[in-house]
Enzyme design. Structure first.
Site, PDB file in Angstrom:
ATOM      1  N   LYS A 112     -47.433  -2.376  83.961  1.00 21.13           N
ATOM      2  CA  LYS A 112     -47.879  -2.813  83.398  1.00 21.13           C
ATOM      3  C   LYS A 112     -48.385  -4.362  84.477  1.00 21.13           C
ATOM      4  CE  LYS A 112     -45.774  -3.486  79.302  1.00 21.13           C
ATOM      5  NZ  LYS A 112     -46.640  -2.927  78.877  1.00 21.13           N
ATOM      6  N   ARG A 113     -49.494  -4.956  84.396  1.00 21.27           N
ATOM      7  CA  ARG A 113     -49.665  -6.217  85.783  1.00 21.27           C
ATOM      8  C   ARG A 113     -47.572  -6.947  84.971  1.00 21.27           C
ATOM      9  NH1 ARG A 113     -53.535  -7.357  88.498  1.00 21.27           N
ATOM     10  NH2 ARG A 113     -53.478  -9.947  88.334  1.00 21.27           N
ATOM     11  N   LYS A 143     -51.492   4.012  74.892  1.00 26.20           N
ATOM     12  CA  LYS A 143     -51.295   5.578  75.819  1.00 26.20           C
ATOM     13  C   LYS A 143     -50.379   6.060  75.879  1.00 26.20           C
ATOM     14  CE  LYS A 143     -53.989   2.578  78.506  1.00 26.20           C
ATOM     15  NZ  LYS A 143     -54.184   2.141  80.552  1.00 26.20           N
ATOM     16  N   LYS A 147     -44.571 -10.328  80.204  1.00 23.48           N
ATOM     17  CA  LYS A 147     -43.859  -9.519  79.890  1.00 23.48           C
ATOM     18  C   LYS A 147     -42.883  -8.728  80.010  1.00 23.48           C
ATOM     19  CE  LYS A 147     -49.083  -8.034  80.692  1.00 23.48           C
ATOM     20  NZ  LYS A 147     -49.603  -6.969  79.958  1.00 23.48           N
ATOM     21  N   HIS A 176     -59.403 -12.461  74.116  1.00 23.74           N
ATOM     22  CA  HIS A 176     -58.496 -11.907  74.260  1.00 23.74           C
ATOM     23  C   HIS A 176     -56.714 -12.264  74.836  1.00 23.74           C
ATOM     24  CE1 HIS A 176     -60.132  -7.710  75.419  1.00 23.74           C
ATOM     25  NE2 HIS A 176     -61.020  -8.710  75.972  1.00 23.74           N
ATOM     26  N   THR A 229     -52.507  -2.377  75.583  1.00 26.00           N
ATOM     27  CA  THR A 229     -53.231  -0.724  75.109  1.00 26.00           C
ATOM     28  C   THR A 229     -52.216   0.345  76.038  1.00 26.00           C
ATOM     29  OG1 THR A 229     -54.472  -1.280  77.462  1.00 26.00           O
ATOM     30  CG2 THR A 229     -55.362  -1.306  75.120  1.00 26.00           C
TER      31      THR A 229
HETATM   32  C1  LIG Z   1     -53.716   0.737  80.482  1.00 25.43           C
HETATM   33  C2  LIG Z   1     -53.484  -0.242  81.508  1.00 25.43           C
HETATM   34  C3  LIG Z   1     -53.313  -1.621  81.306  1.00 25.43           C
HETATM   35  C4  LIG Z   1     -53.013  -2.354  80.326  1.00 25.43           C
HETATM   36  O1  LIG Z   1     -51.696  -2.109  79.894  1.00 25.43           O
HETATM   37  P1  LIG Z   1     -50.732  -2.796  79.212  1.00 25.43           P
HETATM   38  O2  LIG Z   1     -49.623  -2.338  79.045  1.00 25.43           O
HETATM   39  O3  LIG Z   1     -51.535  -3.349  77.695  1.00 25.43           O
HETATM   40  O4  LIG Z   1     -50.349  -3.792  79.892  1.00 25.43           O
HETATM   41  C5  LIG Z   1     -53.083  -2.085  82.754  1.00 25.43           C
HETATM   42  N1  LIG Z   1     -53.277  -1.190  84.233  1.00 25.43           N
HETATM   43  C6  LIG Z   1     -53.939   0.031  84.114  1.00 25.43           C
HETATM   44  C7  LIG Z   1     -54.398   0.608  85.439  1.00 25.43           C
HETATM   45  C8  LIG Z   1     -54.190   0.542  82.588  1.00 25.43           C
HETATM   46  O5  LIG Z   1     -53.974   1.801  82.047  1.00 25.43           O
END
Ligand SMILES: *Cc1c(COP(=O)(O)O)cnc(C)c1O
Length: 809
Positions: A545-546, A657, A551, A357, A653
């Site tokens: 995101k985190r 979304k 990022k 990952h 991901t």
């Molecule tokens: C989808 C999701 C992530 C991953 O987000 P990235 O933008 O790909 O880092 C992290 N936290 C939550 C709660 C999510 O639903």
């Protein structure tokens, strides 16, 4: 139950009376939640055992997905949809005087994961069940999930997430399937009556792994898989026989406490690794319990011999966290089942597949040799033997690689390298997006790739379109269904038919209205959470995101500050109003990430309170970003920020979304952004910044001097100076560590380097957004091409190419 309101209402009434001891007149939202969850659970229980029985009767192969994280979020709405009773449940709730939303919120958000890796595991379970693949997820039932985040005076405060405070209605405790897991002690070697070596373990600490099963329903198909989460408990009675000394001993050592700690809390860190003995215990606890369970089930249900174990089970390990499963299966096959090393190794290496990952160096797991050896002596012996045999085969079979042996070895410098163990012990290793897999092959795991070229493959991540579109965006979903019919719900690639409407003015108008309505709903939530009002006509520019340096939330803040500075200088400037929305948790011990959170919040309060700009710019930080918060934000997003330093985001991901909900991406050529760009074309995405090869070249050869940009670009100089000259209210030099990191550590994530391209690209975004028709066409194109990013596609690829798994029809 079923599909009529009267019956459902009646059932709810009975549940309220019999299980919640209340009435339709006195019940609370929480009572209604439990009543409805209980109806759904009863309804699926028959299908749940039917699925298991059929899998066993047909000797169907099953995939076991081992993961330290499952970020499932709430299940109630998901299950109501899958079982086809969402609408009658909603009617029932309203009839009882509640809003569905309010009732669904009674369920705790199961945050047994940090971010993308854990959410991927949850999306995979959804797709596996919906596509009728026999599957089981194995994880840990942490008593405390990922911390709850509060923002107090701009700073992140972490509160414990005691999600099990109330009863969790989906889980079933299966005490009769508990198994023992052993730690520590010593290994005694003797000769067995079969002539082979025998290994006995003495003076180990025993922990009971008690499974709690959660049903994973498929969509519209009566198929129900299991997510099995293990809880660590004290074996009871305390060993046999129970002497007074035993009891005293346990008490004295706080033994019970130690044991229950194993499923105590989730490590709040997904990309840098903390060397904690407890984390190692958790990992072994998970894999040992899961494998014992698989072996037991195999012996009870299968006609096959152990040599054919891999015909019954494929085991996917989600990153290296569960890679101790490899030596653990070896141990069980040899010490318990009396197979030889070669027999056991053959089975093991035909069973395991490993997903990588990340390529971030700090996230590569290693354990100190002494720690592993003292905590898991027999497992260490087996890893040592795997390593010996691997190095020997390199020495004899690959003379040209002899000088590389120290760097390829599983154990080196008194460290055990889990990625190497996973690579050697699996038949498949996959990256999670095309670029990421290529980086593994060409850089990070180059030598392993020359050794095992056939093992490497790509499986670009996906997300379940049922949760991330159908469930969270009902108005968009009905608009899509009205246009192209309901086929996309079973076959997300059918979304491509939306392209027919790319020039259909009435359709575009409706799209626009749906987005507007979703933005209105999010605005209400923002008001409720923060007391802030936002302009529903502004661009909703979303970065959730985190929080991590790679990022680059900081780059986003620099853009905001740039706009702020421009507006302060020229208040008449004609800018399209923007609402910047952030959501992000920082690992509690990640100092710079927490500084960035502070910085975002300080900038937000300055801008939001400045009458010169507050009609044009708003900055909102929504606290406690989790699955439920994501579900509210994503349908309302106009612009999706996916701006990681190229080469660092394995896939992402969140990008998928948002695309699926019509947002347009501004992003770097990183992770799955590249594959999004390939599909939608340059005209439907905003790409900027350094490419991965360019970043790599700077790392290898130097040539980037952040300070030069500070000296030559007045916009950058102004912003960096503001960071620590007191402009932002806090004491002078307030954000000096962020500042030093950029200038003295030479901006390790190329924030300043990409600044100019980012600003310019945002100007293009603004121009595009002003042309509503064209913008909405971009929204449509993004939705239309998003079918590929359904986790159904990802799972079908894993099933056919890695697991050799067939749906149970
Ligand atoms: C989808 C999701 C992530 C991953 O987000 P990235 O933008 O790909 O880092 C992290 N936290 C939550 C709660 C999510 O639903």
């Amino acid at each position: 139950m079923r599909n009529d309101f009267e019956t459902f209402f009646q059932l709810t009434k009975e549940k309220l009376e019999n299980e919640c001891q209340t009435t339709v007149d006195d019940c609370t939202a929480s009572d209604v939640y439990y009543a409805i969850a209980s109806i759904v659970k009863n309804d699926l229980i028959g299908d749940w055992s039917k699925t298991e029985n059929e899998t066993n009767n047909k000797s169907a192969k099953k995939v076991c997905y081992l993961s330290m994280e499952f970020l499932v979020g709430r299940l109630i709405e998901n299950n109501l949809i899958n079982r086809g009773v969402l609408n009658i449940a909603k009617e029932t709730i309203q009839e009882l005087g509640f809003e569905p939303e309010e009732v669904f919120m009674q369920e705790p958000d199961a945050a047994l994961g940090n971010g993308g890796l854990g959410r991927l595991a949850a999306c995979f379970l959804d797709s596996l069940a919906s596509l009728r693949y026999p599957a089981c997820g194995y994880g840990i039932r942490y008593r405390y999930g990922l911390f709850q985040q509060r923002i107090i005076q701009g700073e992140q405060i972490e509160l414990p997430d005691y999600w099990l405070e109330q009863r969790y209605p989906w889980e079933e405790r299966k005490f009769e399937e508990a198994v023992s897991v052993h730690f520590g002690g010593t290994v005694r070697t003797s000769t067995h009556e079969d002539g082979k070596l025998q290994f006995d373990y003495e003076h180990t600490d025993e922990v009971l792994a008690v499974p709690y099963d959660i049903p994973i329903t498929g969509f519209d198909n009566e198929f129900v898989n299991t997510l099995r989460l293990y809880s660590a408990e004290t074996p009871s009675p305390l060993g046999d026989p129970v002497t007074c000394e035993d009891v005293a001993y346990y008490h004295e050592l706080g033994h019970e406490h130690d044991i229950t700690q194993i499923s105590g809390y989730l490590y709040p860190d997904d990309s840098s690794y903390e060397g904690k003995r407890l984390r190692l215990k958790q990992q072994y606890f998970l894999v040992s319990a899961s494998l014992q369970n698989m072996l037991r089930s195999f012996k009870e249900n299968s006609q096959r011999t152990l040599n054919e174990f891999h015909e019954s089970f494929a085991i996917q390990i989600n990153d290296t966290h569960p890679s101790l499963a490899i030596p653990e299966l070896m141990r069980l096959l040899m010490d318990q089942e009396r197979l030889s090393w070669d027999e056991a190794w053959k089975i093991t290496t035909q069973t395991f597949a490993y997903t990588n990952h990340t390529t971030l160096q700090e996230a590569l797991e290693t354990w100190p040799k002494e720690m592993l050896e003292s905590l898991l002596p027999r497992i260490y012996m087996i890893i040592d033997e795997i390593n010996e045999r691997f190095c020997q085969s390199l020495w004899f079979d690959y003379p040209e690689l002899r000088e590389k042996i120290p760097e390829l070895a599983i154990i080196a410098d008194d460290q055990v390298k889990m990625a190497h163990l996973a690579l050697v012990g699996s038949f498949s290793v996959n990256g999670v997006a095309r670029l990421h897999t290529n980086i593994l092959k060409e850089q990070e795991m180059k030598t392993f790739y020359t050794l095992f070229p056939d093992r490497f493959n790509n499986k670009t991540n996906g997300i379940t379109h049922r949760r991330w579109l159908l469930q969270i965006n009902p108005s968009l979903s009905s608009l899509i269904t009205d246009a192209i019919g309901p086929k996309w719900i079973h076959e997300p690639q059918a979304l491509i038919q939306l392209l027919r409407y790319a020039n259909d003015a009435p359709f575009l108008q409706q799209m626009d209205e749906v987005k507007r309505e979703n933005k209105r709903l999010l605005s209400e939530y923002i008001y409720q959470e923060t007391g802030m009002t936002v302009d529903e006509n502004s661009i909703f520019d979303v970065h959730v995101k985190r929080l991590h340096e790679y990022k680059r939330q900081l780059l986003n803040v620099f853009h905001i500050l740039h706009l702020y500075n421009e507006l302060k200088e020229n208040p008449q400037l004609d800018v399209t109003p923007r609402t910047f929305i952030f959501g992000a948790k920082a690992a509690p011990n990640y100092y710079l990430a927490k500084e960035i959170i502070k910085f975002i919040n300080v900038v937000a309060s300055i801008i939001n309170n400045d009458p010169d700009v507050r009609d044009k710019l708003k900055v909102i930080f929504l606290e406690n970003y989790n699955v439920s918060v994501a579900e509210r934000i994503i349908p309302a997003t106009d612009l999706s920020e996916q701006i990681s330093t190229a080469g660092k985001e394995a896939s992402g991901t969140g990008n998928m979304k948002m695309m699926m909900n019509g947002a347009v991406t501004i992003g770097t050529l990183d992770g799955a952004n590249i594959e999004i760009r390939d599909l939608v074309g340059d005209e439907n995405i905003f790409i900027f910044g350094l490419r991965a090869e360019e970043v790599q070249a700077y790392h290898n050869n130097g040539g980037y001097m952040a300070r030069d940009l500070y000296n030559t670009d007045p916009r950058i100089k102004r912003i960096l100076d503001q960071m620590h000259n007191g402009t932002f209210g806090r004491e002078e030099r307030a954000f000096k560590d962020l500042y030093y990191n950029l200038l003295y550590h030479n901006d390790p994530y190329f924030v300043l380097k990409d600044f100019d391209a980012y600003i310019e690209t945002h100007e293009l975004v603004e121009r595009a957004y002003r042309n509503r028709g064209e913008w909405t066409q971009m929204n449509v194109a993004n939705i239309a091409y998003s079918g590929k990013f359904s986790s159904d596609r990802t799972i079908q690829e894993y099933a056919s190419q890695i697991w050799k798994l067939k749906p149970l029809l």
